[in-house]
Design an enzyme around this catalytic site. Sequence first.
Site, mmCIF file in Angstrom:
data_model
loop_
_atom_site.group_PDB
_atom_site.id
_atom_site.type_symbol
_atom_site.label_atom_id
_atom_site.label_comp_id
_atom_site.label_asym_id
_atom_site.label_seq_id
_atom_site.Cartn_x
_atom_site.Cartn_y
_atom_site.Cartn_z
ATOM 1 N N HIS A 99 0.264 3.993 -4.052
ATOM 2 C CA HIS A 99 0.257 3.030 -5.157
ATOM 3 C C HIS A 99 0.565 3.857 -6.405
ATOM 4 O O HIS A 99 0.167 5.027 -6.501
ATOM 5 C CB HIS A 99 -1.117 2.413 -5.386
ATOM 6 C CG HIS A 99 -1.705 1.678 -4.238
ATOM 7 N ND1 HIS A 99 -2.349 2.305 -3.199
ATOM 8 C CD2 HIS A 99 -1.790 0.349 -3.981
ATOM 9 C CE1 HIS A 99 -2.787 1.387 -2.351
ATOM 10 N NE2 HIS A 99 -2.459 0.199 -2.790
ATOM 11 N N ASP A 102 -2.353 5.776 -7.717
ATOM 12 C CA ASP A 102 -2.902 6.894 -6.906
ATOM 13 C C ASP A 102 -2.307 8.212 -7.359
ATOM 14 O O ASP A 102 -2.935 9.258 -7.241
ATOM 15 C CB ASP A 102 -2.519 6.803 -5.415
ATOM 16 C CG ASP A 102 -2.786 5.466 -4.790
ATOM 17 O OD1 ASP A 102 -3.703 4.776 -5.250
ATOM 18 O OD2 ASP A 102 -2.065 5.131 -3.819
ATOM 19 N N GLU A 230 1.800 -7.606 2.890
ATOM 20 C CA GLU A 230 0.732 -7.164 3.796
ATOM 21 C C GLU A 230 -0.337 -8.258 3.843
ATOM 22 O O GLU A 230 -1.105 -8.435 2.895
ATOM 23 C CB GLU A 230 0.144 -5.842 3.272
ATOM 24 C CG GLU A 230 -0.909 -5.268 4.180
ATOM 25 C CD GLU A 230 -1.430 -3.930 3.671
ATOM 26 O OE1 GLU A 230 -0.624 -3.124 3.147
ATOM 27 O OE2 GLU A 230 -2.638 -3.702 3.796
ATOM 28 N N GLU A 266 -1.713 -4.923 9.121
ATOM 29 C CA GLU A 266 -2.851 -3.982 9.167
ATOM 30 C C GLU A 266 -3.877 -4.463 10.181
ATOM 31 O O GLU A 266 -4.302 -5.622 10.164
ATOM 32 C CB GLU A 266 -3.480 -3.857 7.779
ATOM 33 C CG GLU A 266 -4.709 -2.964 7.775
ATOM 34 C CD GLU A 266 -5.125 -2.490 6.400
ATOM 35 O OE1 GLU A 266 -4.253 -2.337 5.532
ATOM 36 O OE2 GLU A 266 -6.327 -2.259 6.210
ATOM 37 N N HIS A 269 -7.118 -6.035 8.821
ATOM 38 C CA HIS A 269 -6.870 -7.333 8.189
ATOM 39 C C HIS A 269 -6.696 -8.413 9.258
ATOM 40 O O HIS A 269 -7.094 -9.559 9.054
ATOM 41 C CB HIS A 269 -5.613 -7.282 7.318
ATOM 42 C CG HIS A 269 -5.713 -6.340 6.158
ATOM 43 N ND1 HIS A 269 -4.691 -6.153 5.264
ATOM 44 C CD2 HIS A 269 -6.714 -5.517 5.751
ATOM 45 C CE1 HIS A 269 -5.057 -5.268 4.343
ATOM 46 N NE2 HIS A 269 -6.278 -4.852 4.631
ATOM 47 N N ASP A 305 -13.645 -4.950 5.477
ATOM 48 C CA ASP A 305 -12.547 -4.026 5.748
ATOM 49 C C ASP A 305 -13.079 -2.585 5.741
ATOM 50 O O ASP A 305 -13.195 -1.977 4.680
ATOM 51 C CB ASP A 305 -11.518 -4.236 4.620
ATOM 52 C CG ASP A 305 -10.134 -3.757 4.970
ATOM 53 O OD1 ASP A 305 -9.898 -3.438 6.139
ATOM 54 O OD2 ASP A 305 -9.293 -3.726 4.059
ATOM 55 N N ASP A 307 -11.712 0.029 7.255
ATOM 56 C CA ASP A 307 -10.602 1.002 7.194
ATOM 57 C C ASP A 307 -10.914 2.308 7.931
ATOM 58 O O ASP A 307 -10.735 3.402 7.388
ATOM 59 C CB ASP A 307 -10.256 1.321 5.726
ATOM 60 C CG ASP A 307 -9.422 0.229 5.081
ATOM 61 O OD1 ASP A 307 -8.887 -0.630 5.802
ATOM 62 O OD2 ASP A 307 -9.307 0.247 3.838
ATOM 63 N N ASP A 337 -3.755 3.615 6.888
ATOM 64 C CA ASP A 337 -4.549 3.045 5.795
ATOM 65 C C ASP A 337 -6.011 3.134 6.239
ATOM 66 O O ASP A 337 -6.647 2.136 6.585
ATOM 67 C CB ASP A 337 -4.122 1.589 5.533
ATOM 68 C CG ASP A 337 -4.712 1.071 4.238
ATOM 69 O OD1 ASP A 337 -5.528 1.787 3.630
ATOM 70 O OD2 ASP A 337 -4.352 -0.047 3.830
HETATM 71 C C1 XUL Z 1 -6.296 -3.067 1.111
HETATM 72 C C2 XUL Z 1 -5.054 -2.492 1.631
HETATM 73 C C3 XUL Z 1 -4.158 -1.854 0.633
HETATM 74 C C4 XUL Z 1 -2.716 -2.006 0.933
HETATM 75 C C5 XUL Z 1 -1.790 -1.485 -0.130
HETATM 76 O O1 XUL Z 1 -7.076 -3.685 2.068
HETATM 77 O O2 XUL Z 1 -4.809 -2.514 2.814
HETATM 78 O O3 XUL Z 1 -4.522 -0.522 0.530
HETATM 79 O O4 XUL Z 1 -2.389 -1.366 2.121
HETATM 80 O O5 XUL Z 1 -2.049 -2.005 -1.382
HETATM 81 CO CO CO Z 2 -3.303 -1.720 3.966
#
Ligand code: XUL
Ligand code: CO
Length: 439
Positions: A99, A102, A230, A266, A269, A305, A307, A337
């Site tokens: 991003h 970042d 996404e 993702e 998600h 989430d 991750d 991610d």
């Molecule tokens: C948030 C997510 C983000 C996107 C990019 O859940 O997945 O990090 O991948 O903005």
């Molecule tokens: Co993501």
Amino acid sequence: MEFFKDIPVIKYEGACSTNPLSFKHYDAEKEIGGKKMKDHLKFALSYWHTMCGDGKDMFGVGTMDKSFGGADEMEVYKNKVYAAFEIMDKLGIEYFCFHDRDIAPEGKTLGECNANLDVIVPIIKECMAKYNKKLLWGTANCFNHPRYVHGASTSCNADVFAYAAGQIKKAIDITIELGGTGYVFWGGREGYETLLNTDMALEQDNMARLMHMAVDYGRSKGFTGDFYVEPKPKEPTKHQYDFDAATVIGFLKKYGLDKDFKLNIEANHATLAGHTFQHELCVARINGAFGSIDANQGDMLLGWDTDQFPTNVYETALCMLEVIKAGGFTNGGLNFDAKARRASQTGEDIFHSYIAGMDAFALGLKIAYKIIEDGTVDKFVADRYSSYKTGIGAEIVNGTATLESLAEYALKMGDVDVKSSGRQEYLENVINSIMFRGL
Ligand code: XUL
Ligand code: CO
């Protein structure tokens, strides 16, 4: 400057190695199905988690120092670049994703933010050339700053829409400058908390307006890569407009964006939306919208989430089966991610995390090919639908049947025999026996 002095270059040592700092299954140059593993998998480092995420959560401060010895803010961000390329180099990861916020600190104005980016981007470019690394995709963080409290392109305030547009223009410029093959829209705040204060029609139209502007601008500047949405159903908002793959595909088609946009799916998600990862990939694939993957996994017992780095080989195998069926990655890849747990707070944990994820996907790739070579599952599915190959079924599929012709047929045929079995348990065991054959 070496940030991870105790970590060697991670090498493939084979399944019997007991060295934790080695790959047991990921052998970058090894060919499977006529393609190198690294080209099948196209691993990417997520800059936000790895270089910025410090373990802070709702209940506690950070547990990891991600300043990389920088004395002031700009030095911190410069050092993040050098550390990121050291990590990619040592792990043999060819791609990264970022991003805008970042890679350079937020400034007080858009101009200040852009000036900060203009200092860092040339350093990234130099490191990319030095280490031979590539940008998988770029994106703009239009969700963190308080100005995005009501959304970015879906904000009730037109000045916020304009600010987001300015931010996205710059992020696209950088993506092009760094040779990125993708640009992602993840609408963290593009949704609502209550419909009592929300004009959903205007918000969705505006979301599409900004996406069209991004496509027009990017294409005018020579960007030939893919734009991605996404999908995510909730978190941070209660309801996000990019709920899941099917919702996003409908949105893209409604607004005429489906030629330029694909999906970045993702895993975590998908499960938040009440789907499996495989389901979301399959929906993308059958609609010609498969683009890229944010590789991670959630926790079965937690509804948010998390991750986590992906280690569930069953999931990675079914994911890679979909990727192969989609024809593999073109502009996309596997972006981790994912973040090490808050207590996995040492530099070494970054390497253990990526090794675990890369080995899990290498195993997934190998198993997916075995499932295809074995052929039992594909044959079962083909046989299951064989009634559509001839006779009345073929007429339904080729469009010659009508409601009247089918009614006439049905009136003559008596009852239908549907006693054939779906054989789910048998098929699940076929997958297990392929996965663990030889044990
Ligand atoms: C948030 C997510 C983000 C996107 C990019 O859940 O997945 O990090 O991948 O903005
Ligand atoms: Co993501």
